[in-house]
Design a protein around this motif. Structure first.
Motif, PDB file in Angstrom:
ATOM      1  N   LEU A 158     -59.102  -3.310 -31.789  1.00 50.60           N
ATOM      2  CA  LEU A 158     -60.356  -3.852 -31.286  1.00 50.60           C
ATOM      3  C   LEU A 158     -60.240  -4.217 -29.810  1.00 50.60           C
ATOM      4  O   LEU A 158     -61.154  -3.971 -29.029  1.00 50.60           O
TER       5      LEU A 158
ATOM      6  N   GLY B 132     -66.651  -5.142 -34.643  1.00 53.64           N
ATOM      7  CA  GLY B 132     -66.265  -4.301 -33.520  1.00 53.64           C
ATOM      8  C   GLY B 132     -67.295  -4.208 -32.421  1.00 53.64           C
ATOM      9  O   GLY B 132     -66.961  -3.880 -31.279  1.00 53.64           O
TER      10      GLY B 132
ATOM     11  N   PHE C 193     -64.186   2.444 -34.022  1.00 56.45           N
ATOM     12  CA  PHE C 193     -64.307   1.260 -34.874  1.00 56.45           C
ATOM     13  C   PHE C 193     -65.091   1.587 -36.148  1.00 56.45           C
ATOM     14  O   PHE C 193     -64.805   1.050 -37.216  1.00 56.45           O
TER      15      PHE C 193
END
Length: 277
Positions: free
Chosen positions: A144, A237, A228
């Motif tokens: 992330l 995300g 993501f």
């Protein structure tokens, strides 16, 4: 041979010799080097040809007719490779002499691991200025914030690369081909490992930062969004999709200062030794 070291080379005449020499001096020797020259306008091609002439059994050269980008060049190298494993290297970085030996030792003892990277020294023309220490065993959620592997340090099983379609060649991945690849790997159920050892000198200077134009920040945001999604990290995300856009608004001089202060995964080496070990 076990390993194919792949390098997309472009306008790196000042650094290419040192990079290739660091590979030729490896303690582990079951490897080939595949260079893809990507339409350079300096003497990169001439230098590459000289190495092929001097090491015809070790070094192979492919040429793109025009500049096609790193992902395209690396895929050409993969298609021409003979090794069971693919190792990355750039034409301006320097590998420790035991880099391949340590990484191959780990991979052959841990068959569940798809790829292995390492820690790196950050350096420029004046010497070492920091250390990048990615997480030893990254999880999906770690992506992330940023890519969890330093691209030119990785060695990966060729069969796995082929299975997920190698590098993605597109406008959006032009400056994020490695990040996109690693997220696809993890989305497909594979995992990687970073050795705690520093095994590479990774060149990062003002020229590196200047290449990161804002349009590439927009492209990275797209890469993050897609990655993501594939890793099922949404909706959390969405917050991190905006990170490159926010960072891109910070003045370059301020970013350089922040990096040198050791923010994120970067810590300044307070007692830098000589560059080569």
């Amino acid at each position: 041979m076990k390993v194919s070291v792949i390098m997309g080379i472009y306008n790196c005449e000042k650094t290419l010799k040192e990079s290739i020499d660091s590979l030729l001096n490896q303690s582990y020797q079951s490897f080939e080097i595949i260079l893809c020259e990507d339409g350079s306008t300096d003497h990169t091609l001439q230098i590459a040809k000289e190495y092929v002439e001097n090491y015809p059994q070790k070094i192979h050269l492919i040429q793109n007719e025009t500049n096609m980008g790193l992902a395209y060049s690396l895929n050409r190298c993969i298609d021409s490779s003979k090794g069971e494993y693919i190792a990355r290297m750039d034409g301006d970085d320097i590998a420790y002499e035991n880099r391949l030996e340590k990484q191959m030792s780990y991979l052959e003892a841990h068959h569940e691991c798809a790829l292995v990277g390492s820690q790196v020294y950050l350096f420029n023309n004046t010497g070492i200025w920091g250390v990048r220490k990615p997480k030893i065993d990254p999880l999906k959620k770690d992506f992330l914030f940023s890519s969890q592997f330093v691209h030119p340090t990785i060695i990966i099983k060729k069969a796995i690369l082929n299975q997920i379609g190698n590098y993605t060649v597109s406008k959006a991945t032009l400056r994020a081909e490695d990040y996109e690849l690693f997220m696809r790997l993890y989305a497909a159920g594979f995992t990687g490992h970073n050795l705690p050892d520093i095994l590479l000198y990774y060149r990062e200077d003002e020229t590196t930062f200047k290449r990161r134009a804002y349009k590439y920040r927009l492209d990275e945001a797209k890469v993050r969004y897609n990655g993501f999604n594939k890793m099922k990290l949404m909706p959390l995300g969405l917050i991190y999709v905006l990170k490159p856009l926010i960072v891109g608004l910070i003045p370059q001089k301020v970013l350089t200062v922040l990096r040198r202060q050791g923010l994120g995964n970067e810590t300044v080496d307070e007692n830098p030794t000589r560059l080569y070990k």
